[in-house]
Scaffold this motif. Sequence first.
Motif, short mmCIF file in Angstrom:
data_model
loop_
_atom_site.label_atom_id
_atom_site.label_comp_id
_atom_site.label_asym_id
_atom_site.label_seq_id
_atom_site.Cartn_x
_atom_site.Cartn_y
_atom_site.Cartn_z
N SER A 40 8.99 -75.88 -68.67
CA SER A 40 9.79 -75.85 -67.45
C SER A 40 11.26 -75.62 -67.79
O SER A 40 11.97 -74.88 -67.10
CB SER A 40 9.63 -77.17 -66.68
N LEU A 41 11.73 -76.26 -68.87
CA LEU A 41 13.12 -76.10 -69.30
C LEU A 41 13.40 -74.65 -69.71
O LEU A 41 14.38 -74.04 -69.26
CB LEU A 41 13.41 -77.03 -70.47
N ILE A 42 12.55 -74.10 -70.55
CA ILE A 42 12.74 -72.72 -71.00
C ILE A 42 12.62 -71.75 -69.83
O ILE A 42 13.40 -70.80 -69.70
CB ILE A 42 11.72 -72.36 -72.10
N GLY A 43 11.66 -72.00 -68.95
CA GLY A 43 11.48 -71.16 -67.78
C GLY A 43 12.70 -71.15 -66.89
O GLY A 43 13.13 -70.10 -66.39
N PHE A 44 13.30 -72.33 -66.70
CA PHE A 44 14.49 -72.43 -65.86
C PHE A 44 15.66 -71.66 -66.48
O PHE A 44 16.40 -70.95 -65.79
CB PHE A 44 14.88 -73.89 -65.65
N ILE A 45 15.80 -71.78 -67.80
CA ILE A 45 16.88 -71.05 -68.49
C ILE A 45 16.68 -69.54 -68.35
O ILE A 45 17.65 -68.79 -68.15
CB ILE A 45 16.91 -71.45 -69.99
N LEU A 46 15.43 -69.10 -68.42
CA LEU A 46 15.14 -67.66 -68.34
C LEU A 46 15.48 -67.07 -66.97
O LEU A 46 15.89 -65.90 -66.87
CB LEU A 46 13.66 -67.41 -68.65
N ILE A 47 15.33 -67.86 -65.90
CA ILE A 47 15.54 -67.31 -64.56
C ILE A 47 16.99 -67.36 -64.11
O ILE A 47 17.36 -66.69 -63.14
CB ILE A 47 14.66 -68.02 -63.51
N ILE A 48 17.83 -68.14 -64.79
CA ILE A 48 19.23 -68.28 -64.36
C ILE A 48 19.94 -66.93 -64.21
O ILE A 48 20.62 -66.70 -63.19
CB ILE A 48 20.00 -69.21 -65.32
N PRO A 49 19.82 -66.00 -65.17
CA PRO A 49 20.54 -64.72 -65.01
C PRO A 49 20.04 -63.87 -63.83
O PRO A 49 20.73 -62.94 -63.41
CB PRO A 49 20.25 -64.00 -66.34
N PHE A 50 18.85 -64.19 -63.32
CA PHE A 50 18.27 -63.40 -62.24
C PHE A 50 18.25 -64.16 -60.91
O PHE A 50 17.42 -63.89 -60.05
CB PHE A 50 16.85 -62.97 -62.62
N TYR A 189 9.59 -83.50 -64.06
CA TYR A 189 8.92 -83.74 -65.34
C TYR A 189 9.78 -84.60 -66.25
O TYR A 189 9.28 -85.47 -66.97
CB TYR A 189 8.60 -82.41 -66.04
N GLY A 190 11.11 -84.37 -66.20
CA GLY A 190 12.01 -85.21 -66.99
C GLY A 190 11.99 -86.65 -66.53
O GLY A 190 12.00 -87.58 -67.35
N ALA A 191 11.94 -86.86 -65.21
CA ALA A 191 11.89 -88.22 -64.66
C ALA A 191 10.60 -88.92 -65.07
O ALA A 191 10.62 -90.13 -65.38
CB ALA A 191 12.00 -88.16 -63.14
N ILE A 192 9.50 -88.19 -65.08
CA ILE A 192 8.22 -88.78 -65.48
C ILE A 192 8.28 -89.25 -66.93
O ILE A 192 7.81 -90.34 -67.27
CB ILE A 192 7.08 -87.76 -65.29
N ILE A 193 8.88 -88.43 -67.78
CA ILE A 193 9.00 -88.79 -69.19
C ILE A 193 9.87 -90.04 -69.37
O ILE A 193 9.56 -90.92 -70.17
CB ILE A 193 9.59 -87.60 -69.99
N ILE A 194 10.95 -90.11 -68.59
CA ILE A 194 11.83 -91.29 -68.67
C ILE A 194 11.11 -92.54 -68.20
O ILE A 194 11.18 -93.60 -68.84
CB ILE A 194 13.11 -91.06 -67.83
N VAL A 195 10.39 -92.44 -67.10
CA VAL A 195 9.66 -93.59 -66.56
C VAL A 195 8.57 -94.05 -67.54
O VAL A 195 8.38 -95.24 -67.76
CB VAL A 195 9.03 -93.23 -65.19
N LYS A 196 7.89 -93.09 -68.14
CA LYS A 196 6.82 -93.43 -69.09
C LYS A 196 7.37 -93.82 -70.46
O LYS A 196 6.63 -94.27 -71.32
CB LYS A 196 5.87 -92.23 -69.25
#
Length: 284
Positions: A40-50, A189-196
């Motif tokens: 999700s992180l990499i995907g978000f970075i990839l879409i920023i320029p577009f 997904y980041g929040a889930i990781i923090i909670v867990k």
Amino acid sequence: MQYLWIVYIFVYSFLKGSRDGMKKAALKKSTSDEILFFYSLIGFILIIPFSQNALTTPPIFIFYSFIKAMVVCSAWIFAYIALKNMSVSLFGIIDLSRMIFSTLLGVVVLGESMTVWKAVGVILVIIGLMLVNRKADSPSGKARVSIVAAALINCILNSVSGTMDKVLMNDMKPDQLQFWFMLFLLVLYGAIIIVKKERIRLSSLKGNYWIPLMSLSLVVGDRMLFAANAAPESEVTVMTVIKQSSVLITVLTGWIFFKEKNIMFKLLCASIILCGIFITIFLG
């Protein structure tokens, strides 16, 4: 150009089918939470320029994008609950109900027509998918009612997400929905990781090249999906059937990369599915 949205959906289906093999390969080196967060992180970075139009999105549609992200995130959680407690073949058969839910939502919510040929196409797709799961390579087994319910909830949520795409594309541009959806998915997904309180290993990302490949596949596939939904003539019922063509890519991936068995039988089932798809497109 009238049927360009069909090409978009086939591209989306190809990428979706290829991701199943990528997920299986990625899980050998990383946990499911690591995979979900990093891709999700990499995907978000990839879409920023577009995403030139993202910041002009009206607040109400940013909120709807958040709801869609919650729906998809919840679907993944229920899918993992189901997959951890039942055979892949049983999960695959239950997952067929996703197409039924999507078709019903397309007819009931969006007012799309259900013709006889569309019904025939849907039936052929269901028959093909049931047959291909009948000879699944994983052992069969019984599942508790609660586990079956988790698999069904996953199907329903994915169907809701698909219907939301069509509705939101009436007022949003593809880059707007993709930007906010991916951003909120990453946050969730980041929040889930923090909670867990789960530890995320950067070394896992470094040694697992399947994760960035999955991210690229996700970004391109979703852009194709949103563009198809933006086409006024596209229909959720037809798109739902076309998406099932991803099973052909999944079967070939299993044969080429994972040396799975019963390939000829699975390809026969895939041909039945493709027949259903073409009937729905050209006769429905």
